[in-house]
Scaffold this active site. Structure first.
Site, PDB file in Angstrom:
ATOM      1  N   HIS A   1       0.988  -1.556  -0.355  1.00 47.26           N
ATOM      2  CA  HIS A   1       0.362   0.115  -0.156  1.00 47.26           C
ATOM      3  C   HIS A   1       0.480   0.925   0.521  1.00 47.26           C
ATOM      4  O   HIS A   1       0.358   1.930   0.953  1.00 47.26           O
ATOM      5  CB  HIS A   1      -0.745  -0.443   0.893  1.00 47.26           C
ATOM      6  CG  HIS A   1      -1.657  -0.950   1.250  1.00 47.26           C
ATOM      7  ND1 HIS A   1      -3.274  -1.292   0.853  1.00 47.26           N
ATOM      8  CD2 HIS A   1      -2.534  -1.965   1.483  1.00 47.26           C
ATOM      9  CE1 HIS A   1      -3.930  -2.239   1.055  1.00 47.26           C
ATOM     10  NE2 HIS A   1      -3.218  -3.392   1.727  1.00 47.26           N
TER      11      HIS A   1
ATOM     12  N   ASN B   1     -10.272  -2.536   3.067  1.00 44.90           N
ATOM     13  CA  ASN B   1      -9.903  -3.219   1.349  1.00 44.90           C
ATOM     14  C   ASN B   1     -11.087  -2.283   0.542  1.00 44.90           C
ATOM     15  O   ASN B   1     -12.592  -2.606   1.073  1.00 44.90           O
ATOM     16  CB  ASN B   1      -9.296  -4.050   1.086  1.00 44.90           C
ATOM     17  CG  ASN B   1      -8.214  -4.464   1.323  1.00 44.90           C
ATOM     18  OD1 ASN B   1      -7.249  -2.926   1.706  1.00 44.90           O
ATOM     19  ND2 ASN B   1      -7.571  -5.109   0.882  1.00 44.90           N
TER      20      ASN B   1
HETATM   21 FE1  HDD Z   1      -2.312  -4.989   5.787  1.00 42.09          FE
HETATM   22  C1  HDD Z   1      -1.645  -1.910   5.011  1.00 42.09           C
HETATM   23  C2  HDD Z   1      -5.555  -3.036   4.144  1.00 42.09           C
HETATM   24  C3  HDD Z   1      -4.345  -8.035   5.680  1.00 42.09           C
HETATM   25  C4  HDD Z   1       0.147  -5.956   6.636  1.00 42.09           C
HETATM   26  N1  HDD Z   1      -2.927  -2.747   4.537  1.00 42.09           N
HETATM   27  C5  HDD Z   1      -2.340  -1.837   4.928  1.00 42.09           C
HETATM   28  C6  HDD Z   1      -3.415  -1.099   4.309  1.00 42.09           C
HETATM   29  C7  HDD Z   1      -4.565  -1.376   3.969  1.00 42.09           C
HETATM   30  C8  HDD Z   1      -4.702  -3.002   4.785  1.00 42.09           C
HETATM   31  C9  HDD Z   1      -5.610  -0.689   3.457  1.00 42.09           C
HETATM   32  C10 HDD Z   1      -2.710   0.811   4.341  1.00 42.09           C
HETATM   33  C11 HDD Z   1      -2.982   1.699   5.279  1.00 42.09           C
HETATM   34  C12 HDD Z   1      -2.248   3.096   5.107  1.00 42.09           C
HETATM   35  O1  HDD Z   1      -2.721   3.545   4.546  1.00 42.09           O
HETATM   36  O2  HDD Z   1      -1.371   3.302   5.988  1.00 42.09           O
HETATM   37  N2  HDD Z   1      -4.245  -5.535   4.822  1.00 42.09           N
HETATM   38  C13 HDD Z   1      -5.261  -4.772   4.524  1.00 42.09           C
HETATM   39  C14 HDD Z   1      -6.239  -5.881   4.566  1.00 42.09           C
HETATM   40  C15 HDD Z   1      -6.119  -6.595   4.776  1.00 42.09           C
HETATM   41  C16 HDD Z   1      -4.202  -7.022   5.230  1.00 42.09           C
HETATM   42  C17 HDD Z   1      -7.848  -5.494   4.317  1.00 42.09           C
HETATM   43  C18 HDD Z   1      -6.769  -8.300   4.873  1.00 42.09           C
HETATM   44  C19 HDD Z   1      -7.913  -8.094   5.143  1.00 42.09           C
HETATM   45  N3  HDD Z   1      -2.090  -6.474   6.016  1.00 42.09           N
HETATM   46  C20 HDD Z   1      -2.275  -7.337   6.560  1.00 42.09           C
HETATM   47  C21 HDD Z   1      -2.316  -9.200   6.798  1.00 42.09           C
HETATM   48  C22 HDD Z   1      -0.664  -8.363   6.978  1.00 42.09           C
HETATM   49  C23 HDD Z   1      -1.005  -7.372   6.405  1.00 42.09           C
HETATM   50  C24 HDD Z   1      -2.288 -10.341   6.538  1.00 42.09           C
HETATM   51  C25 HDD Z   1       0.669  -9.124   7.513  1.00 42.09           C
HETATM   52  C26 HDD Z   1       0.340 -10.412   8.612  1.00 42.09           C
HETATM   53  N4  HDD Z   1      -0.874  -4.060   6.023  1.00 42.09           N
HETATM   54  C27 HDD Z   1       0.283  -4.856   6.702  1.00 42.09           C
HETATM   55  C28 HDD Z   1       1.492  -4.196   6.792  1.00 42.09           C
HETATM   56  C29 HDD Z   1       0.756  -2.593   6.367  1.00 42.09           C
HETATM   57  C30 HDD Z   1      -0.193  -2.624   6.007  1.00 42.09           C
HETATM   58  C31 HDD Z   1       2.745  -4.508   6.626  1.00 42.09           C
HETATM   59  C32 HDD Z   1       1.782  -1.759   5.312  1.00 42.09           C
HETATM   60  C33 HDD Z   1       1.853  -0.217   5.632  1.00 42.09           C
HETATM   61  C34 HDD Z   1       1.463  -0.531   6.931  1.00 42.09           C
HETATM   62  O3  HDD Z   1       0.995  -1.701   7.642  1.00 42.09           O
HETATM   63  O4  HDD Z   1       0.799   0.711   7.780  1.00 42.09           O
HETATM   64  O5  HDD Z   1       2.009  -4.141   8.481  1.00 42.09           O
END
Ligand code: HDD
Length: 722
Positions: A87, A160
């Protein structure tokens, strides 16, 4: 702090608890500065000359003592931070959430019980796979992350624009992301899922099949942020004052309806205007407009869930809207742009663990894993455990605890006590027991094992439910999308493994894809004519029995074509003009569109004033049909003649036609339309033009009366192609 405002941040204990729509804006103002009159360095020294280093002699070496130079370069050298690991590309805005119906029966969270209260929010939309500098419109899932600054602390719905996910267990997330990101040996392709490693992984991960069906619809190509749905994805829990628990799915439903691009268009926008969606967000708000969604909930009990043939803890499953309708209980309004992209949009940190009392987790294994990842990632992105002090992240609710020190600590905590229990400060700050966040006391029993529940094992039933719920046009787009993406995979074994999955979802779809890939079909798709009317009709009829769907064969709420609101609001219409254009018609068009909340933008054969009152800020050289929702060619003989001599104008019309957008032409403008490459198509449409979004005639009033409705309609599928 802005010297003009001379505000002093309140001590933490005095921070406002009375959260209002404006209060986050006021809170951010405490750290907002405007450019002043005199240039200074970071220590407040007024600078004499910022353009020449201090040197020994006119042509001599620079001097180490030049602290102005060193500070400027030092800051520059360190002004990048790691982008989000997923993202990374996104844009955001401020606004408010207003509850319209109390959920008191289900929760004691104040944000969901105080009707009429406006809670400030910050929302960030994003793509998943692309780097921070990639484009807005690749085929991808979109992030829809909402931070509510409630008086009980921050609540984030990190969702999402699709209601399910690729995997069932968070431990697989790094594998999924490694597979979809550019391949590591040569860092290709950027922001694209159409490559071997992604489909190698997906073809060996059948649980992804439902999500993959969503990815292959136009939902992965939203037109604007304001025309996409949002989903909390997981099943969450609501707990009421009596301690009773219900399950809940969160939804955001755009007021304008969910509408998308077509694939060809989205690819072209990536080149013509990679900032297309963030520009639309910015311009809408900058011009005084808003982006709006209804907040919806599907609430159900554990007993209801136990009756269904799918597991509500499985994030690859929806709760079909025909089983539990979405109740609209609030609205989200975005109405304020950021002052600074980096300070706000880039530094905002969302976490699914930001919950308020009355809302709780469930045992969805994807959600459970997310509870670790988001806190963890902020440290490498923002560099210090003090990131919650950043203005965009700090809550409006007071912060009082014994955490101290660390890089970049901003808060100055008074006193000697930073531990608990303590006698010296009367045991303050105290733990509040039942008045604080209390975890729902769910009874849990089990044997420690690394297993996937048997109730998570149906991977195709809801994929079929999804296919069955699509219209013929959507099925055609899905099939073409599969054909495109798989054709980009160089390894035949990967393509063949994917085809096996597609056959388990729907045979007609799979046969169509097999044909496009040059593989043997299995008889569901005779003839091999992909685009014929016969094949389209066959696609329309094809359904397959489902499972894991609560007994439904199809359900509402999935199609982009059915039950969507249609409004012209926020849409942009290109008006093609050259000198000699009928200026009165241009003015009339502007008025008619404005009245419907849409915009007319003059695209000229050249820049500047074309006729009195007709100024071209865009031209045939720097604008393109893909950036507009419709096109209008007004009258005026000289204008029409000039447009006919410009191939870009004819291409503009042809592409609008091909992308199924409304086309309007008045007077001599009609001649341009009829001489354009769409002439043969128009002939085939004889008598049915208006039905297919072609509005042409001598009567300006008549054409312009129909235009806003046609713009609202969004697309007119099924036009004969010339
Ligand atoms: Fe995630 C960012 C949505 C599963 C690990 N995720 C991130 C963002 C969104 C989502 C909208 C951007 C937030 C922003 O604008 O800063 N992610 C989801 C949805 C998931 C999902 C709807 C499943 C239903 N994500 C998911 C899993 C993991 C992560 C299973 C790790 C085990 N996501 C992350 C992250 C991020 C992230 C690496 C990257 C930047 C942040 O978190 O702040 O931790």
């Amino acid at each position: 702090m802005d010297p003009d405002r001379s505000a002093t941040p309140p001590a933490l204990d005095e921070q406002p608890t009375d959260v209002t729509e404006r209060s986050k804006a006021e809170d951010l103002d405490l750290d907002t500065v405007s450019a002043g009159e005199q240039l200074t360095d970071n220590m407040g020294h007024v600078v004499s000359d910022d353009q020449n280093t201090l040197r020994a002699g006119e042509r001599g070496p620079s001097l180490l003592e030049d602290f102005f130079f060193r500070e400027k370069i030092h800051h520059f050298d360190h002004e990048r931070i790691p982008e989000r690991v997923v993202h990374a590309r996104g844009a955001g805005a401020h606004g408010y959430f207003e509850l319209t119906e109390s959920l008191e029966r289900y929760t004691y969270a104040r944000v969901l019980t105080e009707v009429g209260k406006r809670t400030p929010v910050f929302v960030r939309f994003s793509t998943v796979a692309g780097f921070r500098g990639s484009a807005d419109t690749p085929r991808d899932v979109r992030g829809f992350a909402v931070k509510f600054y409630t008086e009980e602390g921050n609540w984030d719905i990190v969702g999402n624009n699709m209601p399910v996910f690729f995997i069932q267990d968070a431990i697989k997330f790094p594998d999924l992301i490694h597979a979809v990101k550019p391949e590591p040996h040569r860092e290709i392709p950027q922001a694209a899922s159409a490559h071997d490693t992604f489909y190698d992984f997906i073809s060996l991960t059948p649980e992804s099949m439902h999500m993959m069906m969503w990815l292959h619809t136009d939902r992965s190509l939203p037109r604007y942020f304001s025309t996409m749905d949002g989903f909390g994805v997981h099943t969450f829990r609501l707990v009421n004052a009596a301690g009773e628990s219900h399950f809940v799915k969160f939804h955001w439903k755009p007021l304008l309806g969910a509408h998308s691009l077509v694939w060809d268009e989205s690819q072209k926008i990536m080149g013509k205007d990679p900032d297309f969606q963030r520009r639309h967000l910015w311009e809408t708000i900058d011009e005084g407009g808003t982006l709006e969604w209804d907040f919806g909930v599907q609430i159900f009990s554990a007993e209801q869930a136990a009756e269904w043939d799918f597991d509500v803890l499985d994030p690859t499953k929806i709760v079909p809207e025909d089983l539990v309708p979405v109740r609209r209980v609030g609205r989200l309004v975005l109405n304020r742009n950021v002052d600074n992209f980096f300070a706000e949009t880039e530094q905002v940190a969302f976490m699914p663990t930001n919950l308020v009392p009355g809302i709780d987790f469930t045992n969805d294994p994807l959600l459970q894993g997310r509870t670790f990842s988001y806190l963890d990632t902020q440290l490498s992105r923002l560099g210090s455990p003090n990131w919650p002090e950043l203005p965009i992240n700090r809550p409006l609710a007071p912060v009082r605890n014994n955490q101290r020190d660390g890089h970049m600590r901003q808060t100055i905590n008074r006193g000697r006590v930073s531990y608990f229990p303590n006698g010296m400060a009367g045991n303050k700050p105290d733990q509040m027991g039942e008045a604080g966040f209390v975890t729902y006391p769910e009874e849990v029993r089990g044997t420690k094992r690394r297993v996937r529940a048997e109730s998570f094992s149906d991977h195709y039933g809801q994929a079929r439910l999804f296919w069955n719920s699509m219209t013929p046009v959507e099925r055609e787009h899905i099939t073409k999308s599969w054909a495109f993406e798989l054709s980009m995979c160089e390894l035949r074994e990967v393509r063949l493994r994917m085809l096996e999955h597609l056959y388990r979802v729907n045979e007609v779809m799979a046969d169509q894809v097999a044909l496009a890939l040059g593989e043997e079909t299995r008889g569901a798709q005779p003839g091999g004519q992909q685009d014929s009317a016969e094949e389209t009709a066959r696609l329309a009829r094809a359904t397959s029995p489902t499972s894991a769907s609560g007994g439904l064969e199809r359900t509402g709420g999935l199609s982009l074509e059915e039950d969507q609101p249609h409004l012209a609001k926020g849409r942009k219409v290109a008006v093609l003009v050259a000198p000699g254009v009928d200026a009165a018609q241009v003015a009339q068009a502007r008025q008619a569109l404005q009245a419907a909340g849409a915009k007319a933008e003059v695209v000229g054969t050249r820049l500047g004033q074309i006729e009195p009152g007709v100024e071209a800020k865009k031209t045939l050289t720097n604008a393109d049909s893909v950036l507009y929702d419709a096109v209008l060619i007004p009258g005026g003989a000289a204008s029409a003649q000039a447009l006919l001599r410009r191939p870009e104008a004819l291409h503009f019309i042809a592409e609008s036609y091909r992308h199924a957008k409304p086309i309007a032409a008045i007077g001599e403008g009609e001649g341009v339309l009829r001489a354009s490459p769409v002439a043969a198509g128009l002939q085939a449409l004889a008598g049915q033009e208006q039905e297919f979004g072609i509005l042409a005639g001598d009567e300006a009033a008549q054409v312009l009366r129909a235009l806003p409705d046609a713009v609202a309609q969004h697309r007119f599928w099924g036009r004969p192609q010339a």
